[in-house]
Design an enzyme around this catalytic site. Structure first.
Site, mmCIF file in Angstrom:
data_model
loop_
_atom_site.group_PDB
_atom_site.id
_atom_site.type_symbol
_atom_site.label_atom_id
_atom_site.label_comp_id
_atom_site.label_asym_id
_atom_site.label_seq_id
_atom_site.Cartn_x
_atom_site.Cartn_y
_atom_site.Cartn_z
ATOM 1 N N ASN A 14 0.606 -1.138 0.341
ATOM 2 C CA ASN A 14 0.490 -0.179 -0.386
ATOM 3 C C ASN A 14 0.668 0.980 -0.314
ATOM 4 O O ASN A 14 1.679 1.517 0.905
ATOM 5 C CB ASN A 14 -0.886 -0.023 1.686
ATOM 6 C CG ASN A 14 -1.538 1.424 1.022
ATOM 7 O OD1 ASN A 14 -1.586 2.191 1.004
ATOM 8 N ND2 ASN A 14 -3.323 0.889 2.213
ATOM 9 N N LYS A 17 0.444 3.865 2.882
ATOM 10 C CA LYS A 17 1.046 3.656 3.845
ATOM 11 C C LYS A 17 2.208 3.324 4.163
ATOM 12 O O LYS A 17 3.301 4.480 5.442
ATOM 13 C CB LYS A 17 0.620 2.374 4.254
ATOM 14 C CG LYS A 17 -1.049 2.149 4.997
ATOM 15 C CD LYS A 17 -0.653 0.127 4.916
ATOM 16 C CE LYS A 17 -2.171 0.298 5.775
ATOM 17 N NZ LYS A 17 -2.174 -2.055 5.857
ATOM 18 N N ASP A 71 -2.062 -4.052 10.154
ATOM 19 C CA ASP A 71 -3.560 -4.060 9.754
ATOM 20 C C ASP A 71 -4.222 -3.079 10.575
ATOM 21 O O ASP A 71 -4.128 -2.862 11.877
ATOM 22 C CB ASP A 71 -3.938 -5.241 10.060
ATOM 23 C CG ASP A 71 -4.963 -5.451 9.349
ATOM 24 O OD1 ASP A 71 -5.052 -5.411 8.199
ATOM 25 O OD2 ASP A 71 -6.648 -6.052 9.704
ATOM 26 N N TYR A 154 -11.149 6.303 4.573
ATOM 27 C CA TYR A 154 -12.130 6.669 4.733
ATOM 28 C C TYR A 154 -11.812 8.809 6.052
ATOM 29 O O TYR A 154 -12.742 8.563 6.216
ATOM 30 C CB TYR A 154 -12.269 5.683 6.509
ATOM 31 C CG TYR A 154 -13.313 4.888 5.415
ATOM 32 C CD1 TYR A 154 -13.994 3.860 5.057
ATOM 33 C CD2 TYR A 154 -12.133 3.514 5.866
ATOM 34 C CE1 TYR A 154 -14.320 2.577 5.159
ATOM 35 C CE2 TYR A 154 -12.618 2.039 5.446
ATOM 36 C CZ TYR A 154 -13.982 2.128 5.306
ATOM 37 O OH TYR A 154 -14.351 1.037 4.409
ATOM 38 N N LYS A 175 -1.865 14.325 10.378
ATOM 39 C CA LYS A 175 -1.806 13.391 10.260
ATOM 40 C C LYS A 175 -1.276 12.336 10.889
ATOM 41 O O LYS A 175 -1.634 11.583 12.314
ATOM 42 C CB LYS A 175 -2.452 12.755 9.022
ATOM 43 C CG LYS A 175 -2.703 11.226 9.173
ATOM 44 C CD LYS A 175 -3.606 10.566 7.497
ATOM 45 C CE LYS A 175 -3.414 8.902 8.059
ATOM 46 N NZ LYS A 175 -4.604 8.443 6.922
ATOM 47 N N ARG A 181 -1.811 4.883 12.470
ATOM 48 C CA ARG A 181 -0.553 3.650 12.448
ATOM 49 C C ARG A 181 0.652 5.231 13.296
ATOM 50 O O ARG A 181 1.706 4.270 13.086
ATOM 51 C CB ARG A 181 -0.783 4.660 10.556
ATOM 52 C CG ARG A 181 0.823 3.470 10.060
ATOM 53 C CD ARG A 181 -0.019 3.634 8.511
ATOM 54 N NE ARG A 181 -1.003 2.982 8.651
ATOM 55 C CZ ARG A 181 -2.151 3.434 8.651
ATOM 56 N NH1 ARG A 181 -1.698 4.657 8.106
ATOM 57 N NH2 ARG A 181 -3.470 2.544 8.214
HETATM 58 P P1 IMP Z 1 -5.150 -2.985 5.525
HETATM 59 O O1 IMP Z 1 -4.324 -2.729 6.758
HETATM 60 O O2 IMP Z 1 -4.221 -2.899 4.462
HETATM 61 O O3 IMP Z 1 -6.330 -4.154 5.447
HETATM 62 O O4 IMP Z 1 -6.003 -2.313 5.467
HETATM 63 C C1 IMP Z 1 -7.208 -0.805 5.822
HETATM 64 C C2 IMP Z 1 -8.249 -0.154 5.259
HETATM 65 O O5 IMP Z 1 -8.570 -0.119 6.653
HETATM 66 C C3 IMP Z 1 -7.462 0.079 4.224
HETATM 67 O O6 IMP Z 1 -7.340 -0.434 2.606
HETATM 68 C C4 IMP Z 1 -8.606 1.743 3.986
HETATM 69 O O7 IMP Z 1 -9.627 1.364 4.086
HETATM 70 C C5 IMP Z 1 -8.663 1.312 5.973
HETATM 71 N N1 IMP Z 1 -7.389 2.222 6.966
HETATM 72 C C6 IMP Z 1 -6.697 2.027 7.643
HETATM 73 N N2 IMP Z 1 -5.824 3.496 7.967
HETATM 74 C C7 IMP Z 1 -6.307 4.413 7.580
HETATM 75 C C8 IMP Z 1 -6.018 5.550 7.266
HETATM 76 O O8 IMP Z 1 -5.014 5.782 7.653
HETATM 77 N N3 IMP Z 1 -7.201 6.705 6.510
HETATM 78 C C9 IMP Z 1 -8.310 6.386 5.625
HETATM 79 N N4 IMP Z 1 -8.508 5.130 5.881
HETATM 80 C C10 IMP Z 1 -7.669 3.896 6.707
#
Ligand code: IMP
Length: 194
Positions: A14, A17, A71, A154, A175, A181
């Site tokens: 990602n 991230k 995650d 989001y 942020k 995070r």
């Molecule tokens: P994963 O951790 O890659 O499984 O993804 C978590 C999902 O949660 C992301 O694709 C976003 O939809 C949402 N998400 C996680 N962190 C954030 C953030 O910092 N801002 C907005 N959405 C987030």
């Protein structure tokens, strides 16, 4: 002798991230690299912790060095915690995920739209041992339409009272000081440096 780790693999594909994490680490002396080659572990865990472990272990095996995985997701109280671990799979893209969430919350009054972003992180070695694990949380409210264009996911509907702004109205530096995070990563940095 205890070996000091100052380079870690970050178990993610990602780009948003990765950019946030590189930004947080920029003055710490800790460097990270991405995972080389094929990396697409199935998020089969029932919790953020389990999925963070799955990603970190997979990356550590591929790179043959300690890796950290995260995650994260959005937990909405009025929806019994949904989308939670399914945040990235809630609908097919960010726009549709936001639309779906707002539709589900349309009859919920503002005061009951409390929510939090949660981020679990785990540092795992190629043998599968967890070297460190932690979590960061950011509390907020889901507003009824998007505001701001920074960030991802989001962010435009996640309002942070202490900042009087949505996550998408903050710069990346702002942020990272309040985000789930950013908070989790600070704990990893403290662990690494101490
Ligand atoms: P994963 O951790 O890659 O499984 O993804 C978590 C999902 O949660 C992301 O694709 C976003 O939809 C949402 N998400 C996680 N962190 C954030 C953030 O910092 N801002 C907005 N959405 C987030």
């Amino acid at each position: 002798m205890v070996q000091k780790i100052n380079t870690l693999v970050f178990a993610t594909k990602n780009k948003n991230k990765l950019a946030e994490v590189i930004n947080i680490l920029k003055e710490t002396g800790v460097t990270i690299c991405g995972v080389e080659g094929e990396f697409d572990p199935e998020e089969t865990g029932a919790t953020f912790e389990e999925n963070a472990y799955i990603k970190a272990f997979e990356a550590a095996k591929i790179m043959n060095m300690p890796a950290f995985g995260d995650d994260s997701g959005l937990v909405v109280d009025a929806l019994d915690g949904r989308p939670g671990v399914y945040s990235s799979r809630y609908a097919e893209n960010d726009k549709k995920r936001i639309e779906k969430l707002l539709e589900e919350l349309k009859d919920v009054p503002q005061k009951n739209r409390t929510a939090r972003f949660i981020c679990s992180m785990a540092v795992v070695n190629p043998e599968g041992e967890t070297l460190f694990a932690c979590q960061g949380v950011c509390e907020g409210l889901i507003i009824d339409s998007s505001k701001g264009s920074n960030g991802f996911g989001y962010d435009p509907i996640f309002f942070i009272p202490e900042k009087n702004a949505t996550m998408a109205e903050l710069t990346m530096d702002e942020k990272n000081t309040v985000s789930h995070r950013g908070k989790a990563l600070k704990k990893i940095i403290e662990w690494l440096l101490n």
